[in-house]
Each structure stands twice: as C-alpha cells, then as structure tokens.
Scaffold this active site. Sequence first.
Site, PDB file in Angstrom:
ATOM      1  N   ASP A   1     -27.276 -13.600  -4.066  1.00 16.65           N
ATOM      2  CA  ASP A   1     -27.926 -14.004  -2.828  1.00 16.65           C
ATOM      3  C   ASP A   1     -27.625 -12.905  -1.810  1.00 16.65           C
ATOM      4  OD1 ASP A   1     -29.140 -15.684  -0.836  1.00 16.65           O
ATOM      5  OD2 ASP A   1     -27.115 -16.193  -0.180  1.00 16.65           O
TER       6      ASP A   1
ATOM      7  N   ASP B   1     -27.986 -13.146   2.244  1.00 15.89           N
ATOM      8  CA  ASP B   1     -27.367 -13.568   3.503  1.00 15.89           C
ATOM      9  C   ASP B   1     -26.084 -14.364   3.256  1.00 15.89           C
ATOM     10  OD1 ASP B   1     -29.877 -13.570   5.901  1.00 15.89           O
ATOM     11  OD2 ASP B   1     -30.251 -13.081   3.808  1.00 15.89           O
TER      12      ASP B   1
END
Length: 403
Positions: A196, A198
């Site tokens: 991922d 953020d």
Amino acid sequence: MAKILLLNISGEDKAGLTSSLTAILSEYDVEILDIGQAVIHNFLSLGLLVNIPEKEESSPVLEKFLFRAHELGLTVKFTPISVQQYDNWVSAENKSRFVLTILGRELNASEISSVTEVIAAFGLNIDVITRMSCRRPIAKYIDSECYCVEFAISGDIDDTGEIQSRLLDISNTSGIDIAFQADDLYRRNRRLIAFDMDSTLIQAEVIDELARAHGVLEEVSAITSAAMRGEIDFTESLKRRVKLLEGLDVSVLQQIADGLVLSEGAEKLSRILKALGYKLAILSGGFSFFGERLKDRLGFDYVYTNELEIQDGRLSGRCLGRIVDGQRKAELLSELAIKEGIKLEQTIAVGDGANDLPMLSAAGLGIAFHAKPIVKSRVKHSISTLGLDALLYFLGIRERERA
C-alpha cells in the site's frame, strides 16, 4: 551391539575445538548421528549424538575423548541413549515446523517468558533459538535500533489461529512484534512484494494533504470517518472526497510530492529486496501522480493506483478508470503472481488499512504495518514498533547479511 551416546561439551570457545574433538572420534570410526553448537559471550555449548561401533565398545575412545576435552579446558557429560529413545527422536522429524520471530526496540526477559509460555502451552518444542540482529554495546544503545530473536519450533497443532491470537495479545501489551509462520519452502522462496502507499510506503495520507491545501480537510475527514465506521464503502468515499478537490491547481500536487517522507526503512528494504531479485509493486487506493514518482524513486516494477482527472491544469473532481479498492488490490496481486510465473504463496503484501485486508489475506505473507487494532486482529503478522526493513527478519535475513 553399537552404543549411542549424547555428548554435551561446554567451556570457553576457542578456534579448533570441534576439529580436535572429532579427530579423536574419527580414529575409531564413530558415526555422528547429529551435531549442534551455540556460542554465547565466548562460551561454547556443543552437542554430539554419536554411534560407537560394537567393535570399538571396549576401545579407549571415550577415555581419549575425555582426556582431550580436559586438555582444552572443556567439560563433558555423557548420556546413554537407547535405540528406542533414538527411534522416537527420529520419528519426531515428521512433526510440523514453525518459525516464531520476535522484534522490538529492546527485548526483555518478561517478553521472552510470555512468548515461550504460550509455545509450551500448545505442546510445541523449541529446537533452536537464533539471534538475528547484531550485538549491541550497552554504552551505545540507540532507540532506533532493532532487536530480533528467531525460534525454530516443532510440534503438531490443529489450528494456528488460537496461538496467533495469544501472541497478538502479548504484542499489544508489551510493545514487541511477533510473527508465527509455517517453516516451509514458500517462506524461503518469496518473489513478489506489494505495498500500500499512504501510511505504509510514505508517512502521509496524500488525500488529506490535498484537502488541507484546498481548504476542505474537515469535510474530507468526515467522509473518511464514515467509511471507517462502515457507513459507506471505499469506492463511494473516494469519489466523494475527490469531488471536494475539484478546482485544485495541479502545481499543488507537485509541491506535496516533493515533501513526501518515506516510512522508516522503506529505502533499505526496497534496495535489499531488489538486489535479491524480488519484484516490487505499489497497489494503492492513492493516486498515480504520487505512485509513479515513488516507483521511480525506489526502483519498483509495478504501480497500480487511481488516476486523478486533470482539466486545464486543475483537478476535475473525478477519477479515471476503475477504482483500486480492496478487492481490486487482491485481484492485482493474483494477476501479478501469474504474470511473474509464481504462486500466491510466494507473494508478500504490506498495508495498514481495512481496504488492504483482501490483499493481505490473499498473499503468502500478509503484514499489517503500523495498522489500527481492527486490522492487526484480522492479519496473522504485523509490524508496529519498527520500520519496514524489519520485514527482512520475517524472511530469515539476518542484520549482518544486509549489505
């Protein structure tokens, strides 16, 4: 009839000890059935399981062995082992094997005690304990350093979920991270890792930074909170939040991109995994403007993110194409595994949010990174106290092996 003996040798470690002792055994055709050694603070503990041929039972082999050990300043304990005991020990080789890894800024006796108590409660046996991190001078203790110990464990267990739940309780209350993995071929043969973006690869939530710059942070945060409560799904929440960014000048995106801070250990982890031949991917519900720049910066192979539509130098308030939500992340991970010609068991996924859960569950090794408790509770492995490079310990890579 041959005689089986367990020889436990201990004393100050010196170069050539094992060579000198086994030389005595070699003179009498002694078979070594098993051997193990550990050295802690220059103190040797050496174990030899030997089979003395019947023709040598009356020979002075043990006397000469003991005399040589005395010359070397070592203590020896002899324990006879029956054939039945030996056969029982051999049959234990078929038991399941696991690796338990403990990570922390420091490791205390209370934490080791708690973890080993759980291991014992499930009837598992600790075969080997290995320090994975480097030695630490007491006078030079640094908070950012990592301490890691790995346990090789054997035994049969019907459901690993219960033991992982017990270990998670310890992790949540003690400030250490604990991973409990099957010690199988896949653990030593991972080939693809997906992140991922953020709050995982980078420390910020980019959409919050965009909203702050556009003066709509409060509105965007309210939608985010509703999504976290399950009132709206990720795709709908993203569309609503992006709509609030309508009119934002594209130059702001570059300013935010220039100020992004990588998560601790991200560059080191990427460099080492690339050197080992891993394929690296970003699978994120964030935005391609930032994902592509991270891909170039860290040398990633793939990036799949959401694309913000730009019209006349400003955000239109819409995304282009299919939204990369939780389910899409899991699909992309599977597609990349097929493209790379590997099994899903050879993949790793790292994320922090609820929309990462499908990807984390699909991967051979799913890791929640500095995630909220609800996410940690639904993932088998987590890193909450250290940086991303701590993941290397889960792959069995010692600190000293990281060039």
